[in-house]
Design a protein around this motif. Structure first.
Motif, mmCIF file in Angstrom:
data_model
loop_
_atom_site.group_PDB
_atom_site.id
_atom_site.type_symbol
_atom_site.label_atom_id
_atom_site.label_comp_id
_atom_site.label_asym_id
_atom_site.label_seq_id
_atom_site.Cartn_x
_atom_site.Cartn_y
_atom_site.Cartn_z
ATOM 1 N N ALA A 1 -17.984 -52.733 45.948
ATOM 2 C CA ALA A 1 -16.756 -52.119 45.445
ATOM 3 C C ALA A 1 -15.855 -51.655 46.576
ATOM 4 O O ALA A 1 -14.650 -51.912 46.582
ATOM 5 N N TYR B 1 -20.980 -55.153 38.792
ATOM 6 C CA TYR B 1 -20.501 -53.829 38.400
ATOM 7 C C TYR B 1 -21.737 -53.015 38.028
ATOM 8 O O TYR B 1 -22.226 -53.063 36.900
ATOM 9 N N SER C 1 -22.030 -57.906 33.487
ATOM 10 C CA SER C 1 -22.179 -57.064 34.680
ATOM 11 C C SER C 1 -21.722 -57.731 35.965
ATOM 12 O O SER C 1 -21.627 -57.065 37.000
ATOM 13 N N HIS C 2 -21.430 -59.038 35.933
ATOM 14 C CA HIS C 2 -21.118 -59.711 37.193
ATOM 15 C C HIS C 2 -20.032 -60.773 37.032
ATOM 16 O O HIS C 2 -19.790 -61.267 35.928
ATOM 17 N N ALA D 1 -19.307 -44.938 41.993
ATOM 18 C CA ALA D 1 -18.129 -45.809 42.045
ATOM 19 C C ALA D 1 -16.852 -44.987 42.049
ATOM 20 O O ALA D 1 -15.843 -45.382 42.647
ATOM 21 N N PRO E 1 -15.035 -50.105 32.876
ATOM 22 C CA PRO E 1 -15.127 -51.517 33.275
ATOM 23 C C PRO E 1 -13.764 -52.148 33.525
ATOM 24 O O PRO E 1 -13.601 -52.924 34.476
ATOM 25 N N TYR F 1 -12.456 -50.924 36.828
ATOM 26 C CA TYR F 1 -13.211 -51.494 37.946
ATOM 27 C C TYR F 1 -12.748 -52.906 38.275
ATOM 28 O O TYR F 1 -12.370 -53.207 39.407
ATOM 29 N N TRP F 2 -12.762 -53.791 37.278
ATOM 30 C CA TRP F 2 -12.452 -55.197 37.531
ATOM 31 C C TRP F 2 -10.963 -55.438 37.809
ATOM 32 O O TRP F 2 -10.619 -56.283 38.645
#
Length: 438
Positions: free
Chosen positions: A41, A70, A87-88, A334, A411, A414-415
């Protein structure tokens, strides 16, 4: 230790010599202006921020993994809330365009000569270095653990890995009573709330879905002296474990698995063997061996020594750190990386321009902990355990908002925001909806 100005002078001279120091592929390696070691991250976020202010081909990201994970999603996978595929994503898709991705891993650091040597023997010369290696799971520090994790029917699991998160969900579904133990080590680890989150979710599942909680005894063994490091939130968590009839043992560290029993060591060095039918282990964690081997970069425990506010190395001014591998005294989450990446990228750009770092990291971290499938608390704090809540209500009280945040908001952030270097943490949101703070 004083700052190693010789290294910084060498970097400045290199910039003057080459003008714009573009990446160059040499016979035995590469040359770049900024080398980012680690594609997690922190590494992706800082690389994205730098790529908007620099020529992307001046930046190299050194990362061996094909996939980017993640990690906060692992607990949701282990509780059956999200499938593993969520998750990925491919590493290539989360790295900024134009940045050189060297799919290899660091083997040796030579900060005095501005060089990193890779496992494949390639030499990467840099002017500025960002270390974003995270920490690794030390399964082998607990004899018997790795074998138990790899054996399908052992009842031993962990959420601190994508593969083992799937096994955790299988173990939770197949549990039919007996002794369920959840552990947390005394050594520094990432996301300390995750070990409790999966415990509360498992407890809720056993109560609501298969209705066999009355046949189970749940024990939480932590190597630390407290349930949670911030008193305000620890008080509420004490109420939660009491209401769920969960036994908590402090200063009780898992040291081995032996013949179907978990061996713990208490604060006096006394070993205690406990039988189990279900065992969730938070493994001890430490920085990667390549970083620990470079004594001029790290402290005694192997963590990168940086100024806790500027995130600049205490000896080498052209070296910065972000994330779990640094020795900053904040909770490793995170949420912390989001704020750190904004600070470190600005300070790194200042140093490239020959200016001193001016931006300060205040130690912000957050732990949105689900206490059931429908409720949870949101802890937010700074250095010195100072509370710093975003919402205008008491976040230590169980509520439904944290479930929505965990499943959908975080999520997305994050992405689509953090990895792209467009999210600096919730400070701006806090100023709008909770100007007085808490």
């Amino acid at each position: 230790m004083g700052l190693n100005l010789q290294c910084l002078n060498r970097s400045v001279k290199s910039i003057r010599r080459y003008g714009k120091v573009c990446r160059a592929c040499l016979n035995d390696g590469y040359r770049c202006k900024v080398l980012v070691v680690g594609g997690g991250a922190g590494g992706c976020s800082v690389a994205s921020r730098l790529a908007r202010r620099m020529e992307p081909d001046d930046i190299i990201v050194l990362e061996p993994s094909r996939l980017h994970y993640y990690q906060p999603m692992f607990a949701l996978i282990a509780a059956g809330i999200r499938p593993s595929m969520k998750s990925h994503r491919p590493m290539k898709s989360v790295l900024p365009k134009g940045v050189c991705w060297v799919r290899d891993q660091a083997q040796e650091f030579d900060p005095c000569n501005n060089i990193v040597i890779t496992k494949c023997g390639k030499k990467i010369e840099y002017d500025f270095l960002l270390v974003a290696l995270g920490v690794k799971n030390d399964y082998d520090k607990i004899p018997g653990l790795r074998h138990a994790l790899n054996y399908p029917y052992s009842g031993v699991c962990t959420i601190y890995s994508d593969a083992y998160s799937v096994k955790t969900w299988c173990c939770i579904r197949n549990f039919r009573g007996g002794h369920a133990i959840f552990t947390f080590p005394k050594t520094t680890g990432k996301c300390p709330g995750a070990a409790q989150k999966i415990m509360y979710l498992a407890d809720d599942y056993w109560r609501q879905e298969i209705k066999m909680r009355s046949m189970a005894n749940i024990t939480y063994n932590t190597g630390g002296p407290v349930l949670f490091g911030i008193e305000k939130y620890a008080k509420e968590l004490h109420r939660v474990v009491k209401s769920r009839c969960i036994a908590v043992n402090y200063c009780t560290d898992l040291v081995a698995l032996d013949d179907g029993k978990a061996v713990f060591e208490d604060g006096n060095g006394t070993k205690i063997s406990l039988p189990y039918n279900f065992l969730h282990v938070t493994p001890p964690m430490s920085p990667p061996c390549c970083l620990k081997a470079c004594q001029s970069l790290v402290n005694e425990a192997g963590f990168l020594t940086v100024d806790q506010h500027t995130l600049q190395h205490t000896t080498f001014p052209n070296v910065f750190g972000v994330g779990d591998c640094t020795d900053t005294p904040n909770s490793k989450t995170a949420a912390a990386v989001a704020v750190q990446s904004a600070v470190v990228s600005r300070n790194l750009l200042s140093c490239i321009e020959g200016k001193p770092p001016q931006y300060k990291y205040n130690g912000y971290s957050a732990c949105p902990m689900m206490t059931s499938y429908n409720t949870g608390i949101i802890s937010e704090f700074l250095y010195d355990k100072k509370i710093c809540e975003t919402f205008p209500f008491d976040q230590s009280k169980e509520g439904r908002l944290v479930v929505y945040l965990n499943k959908y908001v975080f999520p997305y952030l994050y992405w689509n925001r953090l990895l792209k270097g467009k999210y600096d943490g919730p400070a701006n949101i806090r100023r709008l909806i909770n100007p007085l703070g808490k």
